[in-house]
Design an enzyme around this catalytic site. Structure first.
Site, PDB file in Angstrom:
ATOM      1  N   ASP A 321      -2.657  -0.283  -7.188  1.00 35.48           N
ATOM      2  CA  ASP A 321      -1.929  -1.303  -6.432  1.00 35.48           C
ATOM      3  C   ASP A 321      -2.716  -1.772  -5.215  1.00 35.48           C
ATOM      4  O   ASP A 321      -3.609  -1.091  -4.725  1.00 35.48           O
ATOM      5  CB  ASP A 321      -0.574  -0.749  -5.981  1.00 35.48           C
ATOM      6  CG  ASP A 321      -0.727   0.425  -5.024  1.00 35.48           C
ATOM      7  OD1 ASP A 321      -1.498   1.344  -5.358  1.00 35.48           O
ATOM      8  OD2 ASP A 321      -0.093   0.426  -3.951  1.00 35.48           O
ATOM      9  N   GLU A 322      -2.345  -2.933  -4.730  1.00 31.60           N
ATOM     10  CA  GLU A 322      -2.792  -3.465  -3.443  1.00 31.60           C
ATOM     11  C   GLU A 322      -4.301  -3.275  -3.239  1.00 31.60           C
ATOM     12  O   GLU A 322      -4.736  -2.699  -2.245  1.00 31.60           O
ATOM     13  CB  GLU A 322      -2.016  -2.801  -2.301  1.00 31.60           C
ATOM     14  CG  GLU A 322      -0.520  -3.059  -2.372  1.00 31.60           C
ATOM     15  CD  GLU A 322       0.268  -2.359  -1.281  1.00 31.60           C
ATOM     16  OE1 GLU A 322       1.268  -2.920  -0.814  1.00 31.60           O
ATOM     17  OE2 GLU A 322      -0.116  -1.227  -0.903  1.00 31.60           O
ATOM     18  N   TRP A 388       7.036  -1.909  -9.481  1.00 31.20           N
ATOM     19  CA  TRP A 388       7.546  -1.733  -8.123  1.00 31.20           C
ATOM     20  C   TRP A 388       7.773  -3.048  -7.373  1.00 31.20           C
ATOM     21  O   TRP A 388       8.648  -3.120  -6.504  1.00 31.20           O
ATOM     22  CB  TRP A 388       6.602  -0.844  -7.311  1.00 31.20           C
ATOM     23  CG  TRP A 388       5.342  -1.512  -6.843  1.00 31.20           C
ATOM     24  CD1 TRP A 388       4.200  -1.686  -7.568  1.00 31.20           C
ATOM     25  CD2 TRP A 388       5.081  -2.086  -5.553  1.00 31.20           C
ATOM     26  NE1 TRP A 388       3.246  -2.331  -6.818  1.00 31.20           N
ATOM     27  CE2 TRP A 388       3.759  -2.582  -5.576  1.00 31.20           C
ATOM     28  CE3 TRP A 388       5.838  -2.224  -4.384  1.00 31.20           C
ATOM     29  CZ2 TRP A 388       3.174  -3.213  -4.470  1.00 31.20           C
ATOM     30  CZ3 TRP A 388       5.265  -2.855  -3.283  1.00 31.20           C
ATOM     31  CH2 TRP A 388       3.946  -3.332  -3.332  1.00 31.20           C
ATOM     32  N   ASP A 415      12.381   4.409   1.532  1.00 20.25           N
ATOM     33  CA  ASP A 415      11.899   4.265   2.910  1.00 20.25           C
ATOM     34  C   ASP A 415      12.551   3.069   3.592  1.00 20.25           C
ATOM     35  O   ASP A 415      12.303   2.810   4.763  1.00 20.25           O
ATOM     36  CB  ASP A 415      10.376   4.143   2.958  1.00 20.25           C
ATOM     37  CG  ASP A 415       9.841   3.002   2.094  1.00 20.25           C
ATOM     38  OD1 ASP A 415      10.517   2.624   1.120  1.00 20.25           O
ATOM     39  OD2 ASP A 415       8.737   2.506   2.387  1.00 20.25           O
TER      40      ASP A 415
END
EC number: 3.2.1.52
Length: 752
Positions: A321-322, A388, A415
């Site tokens: 990811d990212e 996600w 979170d």
């Protein structure tokens, strides 16, 4: 296979009136109440041939309710093992069980030790529920999970948790029939797993010079060295064994090709540039990533060799990811690799990277799973996707015949805030209360029955940027983990949420005995803005008797003698509503406070040309005209977030209305890829079709007021107002998330 019969000898007692629901979480698939009751005896005798680990667990968790002795069948209490063909055909069948409770005995049947263990979890809850009366109603339970993957994730990189704390975390999963622990072991801020071939990973990568504290926009640090913190391989073996005894699979995550700063700090030669690097002290995304060269792949293969030996799981999580492409665009080796392999671009290079890693992991008899960005450039042949950013990744994977685990941030990121941000500890952002988690259906509507079979299950994630200790871990996962467990079991009933909420409150007794620091947000008074006549009203609710709610409109703290809440409160002018719940004259909740800023757009009909991201869409378009100005320090429920999209909002006053000022706010939080708007326009119309621009706001104007836009538009008189707010677009080099789509956050659009 085995069948287990757990038989407790008891005295026959009188008929027990059947009840409608049990205080079980997750609720079983089928419960049938029968006549009679089972009296919990002072001593239970068990057969010598019972599965030792599971039975020992049961004895430990029912200690004080009864005692145990081993004995023969004719002594009354026994557990019989017998073969139970045929071989289970699926993971779900392996977890299937039944419990028969009569006046004379309790019988557990299952295919495997795992099913037996799940049955014991149900029985432990029943013993706990009825221990005071000593009588369990006669019943028959037939049960099995819907999903094979029922998971919880824990990030130990941003903040570290000890072996004993990780074991506690695993215990919580076992209690509520989750079966997968996703252990996030490497990231920019810390490398937490010992790799013997590369000792500098933990010598250098397991510590950082300081940590970011407070809200991200504050950009402040604690100045305290953090670490070295990591798990030795012996400690990991111990945790894996502990999880296996509870029938929980640990899926390790080794991040690549991004989120690699901690690794590059130890071995800078694996980067596209020379460095030097250090483990990140800020949260967010960073440009320096693994360079796809042979020595990098050899390094990762060697790391994975040691990881695979430690973890017997079918899947190895490789992140994905990212991953910013900035360094790859500037790297001669990367550009040559793109040409050599006829790749389209840097996204194709990411796909090349993932394919190569997958081929190696497959050669070791394992499979890879990664975040949905591994779809970029084409998905590796045998890879599974963890969806996600929304449900899109899971849908795309399933439609192409790949397995997926659903973990969308809007429902499964623990979170996020779970109550009013004003009364909650600092969190990453977003708003995911218990009821929202409970409402989630992991099977996307876009999938047909055949495609839906590729949805392995559901998982919630706990990222720990703002979670400093294990007490806060407990606070963030409880009680939301209870909702997740029932969603994963597929016995959740969002239409009957209040019944589930009552079971959650009952389960707090168990959490209290365990010393768990769970969130009590559901006790607090929650508020919802609703349309009301020509404006808005504020609707208050609580999990308790609503007659206990007291509120004030003058900014003072409510007392037991304040106005009792009876119906939604009309908000006609700018004011502050403070509320709290009282019981028997005593304050039982935190005080909730909500400021309202009323303008001529408040409560009016609004439409958006583009919808916000599901993660930041609380209240939908109405959020922009609900009279609430967003808190610039909290990305909670007062903001709408749009990734890569402009905001085009049209507001219908209902009739021609005069105004001379328009206002709205945008945010700048570059570490989270959030940028101020690039520009904005205000337009008006009398028919809702033909609009005339009356004001244009440039980037410099937006920067000069720090994103808090308030502009004079002259004396206007129209029925419709349209506000166009331009997204910053692609994040430029030198910023976190460079080459990715920027986020645009917008709050109230007002006119006076």
């Amino acid at each position: 296979m085995q069948r287990f019969l757990l038989i407790f000898s008891v005295l026959f007692s009188t008929f027990f009136c059947a009840q409608t629901r049990l205080n079980l979480i997750p609720y079983p698939q089928k419960v049938e109440f029968l006549k009679g009751e089972f009296i919990i005896p002072k001593s239970l005798k068990l057969d010598e041939n019972l599965p030792k680990k599971e039975t020992a667990y049961f004895k430990k968790h029912t200690a004080g309710m009864t005692t145990f002795n081993y004995g023969k069948k004719d002594q009354g209490v026994h557990l019989v093992n017998s073969l139970f063909p045929p071989q289970p055909s699926s993971d779900r069948q392996k977890e299937k069980y039944s419990i028969d409770i009569s006046a004379k005995e309790i019988v557990i049947r299952s295919n495997t030790d795992q099913g037996y263990f799940l049955a014991l979890q149900t029985l432990i809850q029943l013993f706990s529920q009825y221990k005071d009366s000593g009588r369990i109603p006669a019943m028959k339970i037939e049960d099995e999970p819907k999903f094979a993957w029922r998971g919880m994730h824990l990030d130990v990189c941003r903040h570290f948790f000890t072996v004993e704390e990780v074991k506690q975390y695993i215990d919580y999963l076992a209690m509520y029939k989750l079966n997968t622990f996703h252990w996030h072991l490497t990231d920019d801020q810390g490398w937490r797993i010992e790799i013997k071939k590369y000792p500098k990973l933990t010598q250098i990568g397991s510590k950082r010079k300081e940590s970011m504290i407070g809200a991200y926009v504050d950009n402040t640090f604690d100045g305290k060295p953090y670490g070295p913190y990591f798990y030795t391989q012996e400690q990991i073996k111990d945790v894996v064994k502990y999880a296996e005894e509870r029938h929980i699979t640990i899926v390790p995550e080794i991040e690549m090709p991004g989120h690699a700063l901690a690794a590059l700090s130890a071995y800078p030669e694996l980067a596209c540039t020379k460095g030097p690097f250090e483990p990140a002290t800020k949260w967010g995304v960073f440009d320096d990533v693994f360079c796809p060269k042979d020595e990098t792949f050899k390094f990762l293969e060697n790391v994975l060799d040691e990881v695979i030996k430690l973890f017997p799981s079918k899947y190895i999580h490789i992140g994905g990811d990212e991953c910013p492409k900035t360094r790859w665009k500037e790297c001669a080796h990367c550009q040559e690799l793109i040409k050599k392999n006829n790749l389209k671009d840097e996204h194709g290079l990411q796909s090349y990277f993932i394919h190569r890693i997958e081929k190696y992991v497959n050669s070791k008899g394992r499979k890879i799973i990664g975040w949905d960005e591994i779809l970029e450039g084409g998905l590796a042949p045998n890879a599974a996707v963890m969806s996600w950013t929304g449900i899109k990744g899971g849908v795309e994977a399933a439609k192409s015949g790949h397995f997926a685990v659903m973990t969308p941030g809007a429902y499964c990121y623990f979170d996020h805030y779970q109550g009013d941000p004003a009364t909650e500890p600092n969190a990453f952002g977003g708003f995911t209360p218990l009821e929202k988690v409970y409402s989630y259906n992991p099977i996307p509507e876009e999938l047909n029955a055949q495609e839906a079979k590729y949805i392995l299950g559901v998982q919630a994630n706990l990222w720990t940027e703002y979670i400093l200790d294990f007490k806060q871990v407990q606070y963030m996962i409880f009680p939301r983990l209870l909702a997740l467990s029932e969603v994963a079991w597929e016995t959740s009933d969002p239409g009957n949420y209040k019944e589930f909420e009552s079971r959650v409150i009952n389960e707090f007794k168990t959490l209290d005995k365990l010393g768990v620091n769970y969130a009590k947000s559901i006790y607090n008074v929650s508020g919802k803005v609703i349309p009301f006549k020509d404006g808005v009203a504020y609707e208050l609710s609580t999990s308790q008797n609503p007659k206990g709610i007291r509120y004030t409109l003058d900014g003072k703290a409510p007392t037991v003698n304040s106005q009792p809440y009876q119906s939604p409160i009309p908000v006609l002018n700018s004011l502050t509503i403070k509320s709290a719940y009282f019981e028997n004259g005593q304050l039982k909740s935190a005080m909730s406070s909500q400021n309202f800023t009323i303008s001529k757009t408040t409560g009016k009909k609004i439409t958006l040309e583009e919808q916000p991201s599901e993660n930041y869409s609380f209240g939908g378009a109405f959020t922009l005209v609900d009279g609430i100005i967003g808190n610039q320090r909290q990305l909670g429920k007062t903001w709408l977030g749009f990734q890569g999209k402009d905001v085009v909002a049209t507001i219908d006053f209902g009739q021609k209305t005069s105004f001379s000022e328009v206002y709205f706010n945008t945010l700048d939080n570059k570490g989270s890829w959030i940028h101020f708007a690039k520009s904005a326009q205000v337009l008006i119309s009398d028919n809702g079709t033909d609009f005339k621009m009356i004001k244009e706001i440039g980037k410099e104007d937006i920067l000069s007021v720090n994103g808090k836009i308030k502009v004079n538009v002259g004396n206007q008189n129209s029925r419709y107002i349209k506000v166009k707010i331009e997204n910053a677009g692609i994040i430029p080099a030198g910023n976190p998330g460079a080459d990715s789509k920027a986020w645009l956050f917008v709050d109230e659009i007002g006119a006076n």
